[in-house]
Structures are given as C-alpha cells and as structure tokens.
Design an enzyme around this catalytic site. Structure first.
Site, PDB file in Angstrom:
ATOM      1  N   HIS A  95       7.182   5.317   6.610  1.00 22.79           N
ATOM      2  CA  HIS A  95       7.285   4.243   8.366  1.00 22.79           C
ATOM      3  C   HIS A  95       7.284   2.977   7.672  1.00 22.79           C
ATOM      4  O   HIS A  95       7.121   2.615   6.200  1.00 22.79           O
ATOM      5  CB  HIS A  95       6.647   4.434   9.492  1.00 22.79           C
ATOM      6  CG  HIS A  95       4.755   3.899   9.315  1.00 22.79           C
ATOM      7  ND1 HIS A  95       3.730   4.518   8.208  1.00 22.79           N
ATOM      8  CD2 HIS A  95       4.059   2.956  10.013  1.00 22.79           C
ATOM      9  CE1 HIS A  95       2.738   3.931   8.783  1.00 22.79           C
ATOM     10  NE2 HIS A  95       3.176   3.578   8.802  1.00 22.79           N
ATOM     11  N   GLU A 103       0.572   3.587   3.262  1.00 20.61           N
ATOM     12  CA  GLU A 103      -0.802   4.407   3.377  1.00 20.61           C
ATOM     13  C   GLU A 103      -1.223   5.990   3.392  1.00 20.61           C
ATOM     14  O   GLU A 103      -2.142   6.284   3.181  1.00 20.61           O
ATOM     15  CB  GLU A 103      -1.019   4.274   5.026  1.00 20.61           C
ATOM     16  CG  GLU A 103      -0.481   3.001   6.427  1.00 20.61           C
ATOM     17  CD  GLU A 103      -0.862   2.863   7.236  1.00 20.61           C
ATOM     18  OE1 GLU A 103      -0.831   1.439   7.149  1.00 20.61           O
ATOM     19  OE2 GLU A 103      -0.253   3.946   7.781  1.00 20.61           O
ATOM     20  N   HIS A 106      -2.814   7.536  12.329  1.00 15.93           N
ATOM     21  CA  HIS A 106      -3.517   6.667  12.880  1.00 15.93           C
ATOM     22  C   HIS A 106      -2.346   5.261  13.950  1.00 15.93           C
ATOM     23  O   HIS A 106      -3.646   4.380  14.025  1.00 15.93           O
ATOM     24  CB  HIS A 106      -4.136   6.089  12.007  1.00 15.93           C
ATOM     25  CG  HIS A 106      -3.790   4.620  10.810  1.00 15.93           C
ATOM     26  ND1 HIS A 106      -4.225   4.374   9.934  1.00 15.93           N
ATOM     27  CD2 HIS A 106      -2.650   3.933  10.866  1.00 15.93           C
ATOM     28  CE1 HIS A 106      -3.376   3.634   9.159  1.00 15.93           C
ATOM     29  NE2 HIS A 106      -2.312   3.051  10.342  1.00 15.93           N
ATOM     30  N   HIS A 139      -6.186  -3.377   8.633  1.00 17.18           N
ATOM     31  CA  HIS A 139      -5.394  -4.380   9.260  1.00 17.18           C
ATOM     32  C   HIS A 139      -5.342  -5.568   8.826  1.00 17.18           C
ATOM     33  O   HIS A 139      -4.551  -6.214   9.984  1.00 17.18           O
ATOM     34  CB  HIS A 139      -4.573  -3.224   9.975  1.00 17.18           C
ATOM     35  CG  HIS A 139      -3.643  -1.919   9.781  1.00 17.18           C
ATOM     36  ND1 HIS A 139      -4.854  -0.485  10.056  1.00 17.18           N
ATOM     37  CD2 HIS A 139      -2.622  -1.536   9.365  1.00 17.18           C
ATOM     38  CE1 HIS A 139      -3.754   0.317   9.270  1.00 17.18           C
ATOM     39  NE2 HIS A 139      -2.853   0.208   9.694  1.00 17.18           N
TER      40      HIS A 139
HETATM   41  C1  DHB Z   1       2.268   1.410  13.593  1.00 13.76           C
HETATM   42  C2  DHB Z   1       2.033   1.966  12.817  1.00 13.76           C
HETATM   43  C3  DHB Z   1       0.573   1.619  11.690  1.00 13.76           C
HETATM   44  O1  DHB Z   1       0.511   1.823  10.698  1.00 13.76           O
HETATM   45  C4  DHB Z   1      -0.340   0.838  12.490  1.00 13.76           C
HETATM   46  O2  DHB Z   1      -0.957   0.729  11.584  1.00 13.76           O
HETATM   47  C5  DHB Z   1       0.364  -0.132  13.184  1.00 13.76           C
HETATM   48  C6  DHB Z   1       1.672   0.455  13.833  1.00 13.76           C
HETATM   49  C7  DHB Z   1       3.702   1.631  14.682  1.00 13.76           C
HETATM   50  O3  DHB Z   1       4.153   1.945  13.870  1.00 13.76           O
HETATM   51  O4  DHB Z   1       3.552   0.594  15.505  1.00 13.76           O
HETATM   52 FE    FE Z   2      -1.117   1.309   9.559  1.00 17.03          FE
END
Ligand code: DHB
Ligand code: FE
Length: 285
Positions: free
Chosen positions: A191, A238, A12, A59
């Site tokens: 991530h 997530e 997302h 978020h």
């Molecule tokens: C990014 C990743 C995310 O899961 C999010 O909610 C907001 C930004 C990113 O990699 O920029």
């Molecule tokens: Fe996110």
C-alpha cells in the site's frame, strides 16, 4: 521452557476499528475480510497462547520523527492506547509481561541488537487493531510489543529484521517459564497512502512474499529497501514487521491459512497463519 507455537501476519488499518465499533463485520464490503479470521480464531482457541510478541511500527503516537529508534522493545506490565485522530474509539490497555520483556531485551542486546528499551510505551492502531481482530471477544493475552521503524528512512533491511526475529525466537526458547508464545507481525501488505502512487497495490509481489515466508524467507532478503518501496509501496515496507515475525519461527514452519483481500482502505489486506513445530532433537551419538 517457553515455546513459540506459531506466527500470524495481519493488517492494522485503522478503519477496521470503525467497522468493529459499528458492527459491520457482515456488511458486503467487510465480510470477505473479517471471515478470513475464522480459521485463525479456531486455531487460537485450540492453541491458547499465553503471550503474544507483537512486531509493529509506531505511527507517531509513541515515537515521532524527532526521536525514532530503529528497534524498540516494551518492558511494561501495561500498554495504553490514546486517541490518534482516526475517529476510532480509544482502545482499552493491553496487558504486558515485563519479565519476558526483560529476558528478550537481555537476549537481543547479547546478540548485538542495540535496541531501545521502553518501561513506558503507548501502543497505537498497529497493535490494538490486530488484538481486536485476533481476539474479538477481548480475551487478549499479555503482549510484548517490539516496534520496528518503517517510517523514517533509513529503515532496517529485510535481512536485519529477519535476524531480529531469529534473536527473539532464540531468546524465547531460553525462557525458563512454561509458556506458549505467539508471534505477530502487523501492517502491509502492499500500500501507498500518499504521493503520485497513492492507492498503489501489487498482488503479484504480495503473493510472492507470503509464499516465500514459509518456503524460503531468506530469498526475500535480496530486496533492498528502495526496491521494496518500489514493489510494495511507501507504506508496504510494513512487511518488515512480517519478516521479523517469520524470523522468530525457528522450528519447522508450515502455512495453515491465508486470506488476501483488496481493498481495505487503500491496502491489500492479508492474513497469514504459520505453525511452528520444534525441530526433532538430534540423537546423541
Ligand atoms: C492506512 C494504512 C496503514 O498501514 C496505516 O497505518 C494507517 C492507515 C490506510 O490504508 O488507511
Ligand atoms: Fe500502518
């Protein structure tokens, strides 16, 4: 009776919204990512789900650190988006299905999930980006948003999220309307956006997670949240949304398609399509 036709896991990341607004789907950076949705679009065009239950994490648009429910379920007929500051266009509102929402809420509370019920709820990029990816022509089905806290520790465990999904799956199967339901889990995969490990990605672990989602999701419940943070990154948690999506598939599950692409922003971007076939009814003796 309602039935769950399948589940989809998808990223997302907000920058996808910018790429869509600027029509960059065929640019060399974006093409390997967007083309991973072609098979999903074909399947959705055949299956035509009426409603999507979307598991995601908020978020900070709807809940913030001051009040953050572990699990919350939307019970509205419309879910608006607002500017989150990512520099992407504010999305149009998603249609809701309050009747199904209340049915799910009843089922979840009966099953021991002390969820927060939200008759008003904003949805952020974790819902709007997946809707745009799955239905790029804008023909979104109605949604029931279910948010899972992946932001402020302590987070719910992988086992608990799998159970949450199962409770949603059972409740859907008891819904008397003849509707086809899709379940979606958004975010991930590995991530980390900040700190010493910013940019951390773990392809081996992501691959294991995707393999186990169809083969043996229970096996993934051995990872504690601290271990998940270590293996998937601080925001890779997530994946909890994906676990809930998988839990809702209570029939026979098979993987139909996957795409895995590094990087989109600072993430490993994965797309997974799982079919859910009703188990054969056992014949009465
Ligand atoms: C990014 C990743 C995310 O899961 C999010 O909610 C907001 C930004 C990113 O990699 O920029
Ligand atoms: Fe996110």
């Amino acid at each position: 009776m309602a039935r769950i036709i399948g589940g989809i896991g998808t990223t997302h990341v907000p920058s996808i919204g910018k790429a869509i607004a600027e029509k960059k789907q065929n640019d060399p950076y974006w093409e390997p990512f967007f083309s991973g949705f072609n098979a999903v679009h074909k399947w959705l065009a055949q299956e035509k789900p009426d409603i999507a239950v979307v598991f995601s994490n908020d978020h900070g648009l709807n809940f913030f650190l001051d009040k953050l429910p572990t699990f919350a379920v939307g019970a509205a007929n419309e879910y608006r988006n607002e500017d989150e500051g990512w520099g992407i266009p504010v999305s149009r509102a998603a249609k809701g299905d309050a009747a199904l929402s209340w049915h799910l809420i009843e089922g979840l509370v009966n099953d021991g999930f002390d969820i927060t019920m939200c008759q008003e709820m904003l949805v952020d990029h974790a819902v709007t980006i997946p809707l745009n990816l799955l239905w790029p022509k804008g023909d979104w089905p109605a949604i029931v948003p279910v948010t899972i806290n992946t932001v402020q520790h302590p987070l719910p465990s992988l086992a608990r999220c799998l159970e949450l999904g199962r409770a949603v799956g059972c409740a859907v199967m008891g819904y008397p309307e003849d509707v086809k339901v899709l379940v979606v889990g958004t975010g991930g995969l590995s991530h980390q956006l900040d700190g010493r490990r910013a940019g951390f990605i773990n392809k081996d672990f992501d691959t294991l997670c995707m393999d186990q989602l169809s083969a043996d999701p229970e096996a993934l419940t051995r990872y504690t949240i601290p271990t998940l943070v270590e293996l998937a990154g601080a925001q890779g948690v997530e994946f909890l949304n994906w676990m809930a999506m998988r839990g809702a598939l209570t029939g026979t599950v098979s993987e139909l398609h996957r795409n895995y692409h590094i990087p989109i922003s600072n993430t490993a971007a994965a797309t997974l399509l799982l079919a859910n076939r009703p188990r054969a009814q056992r014949k009465a003796a």
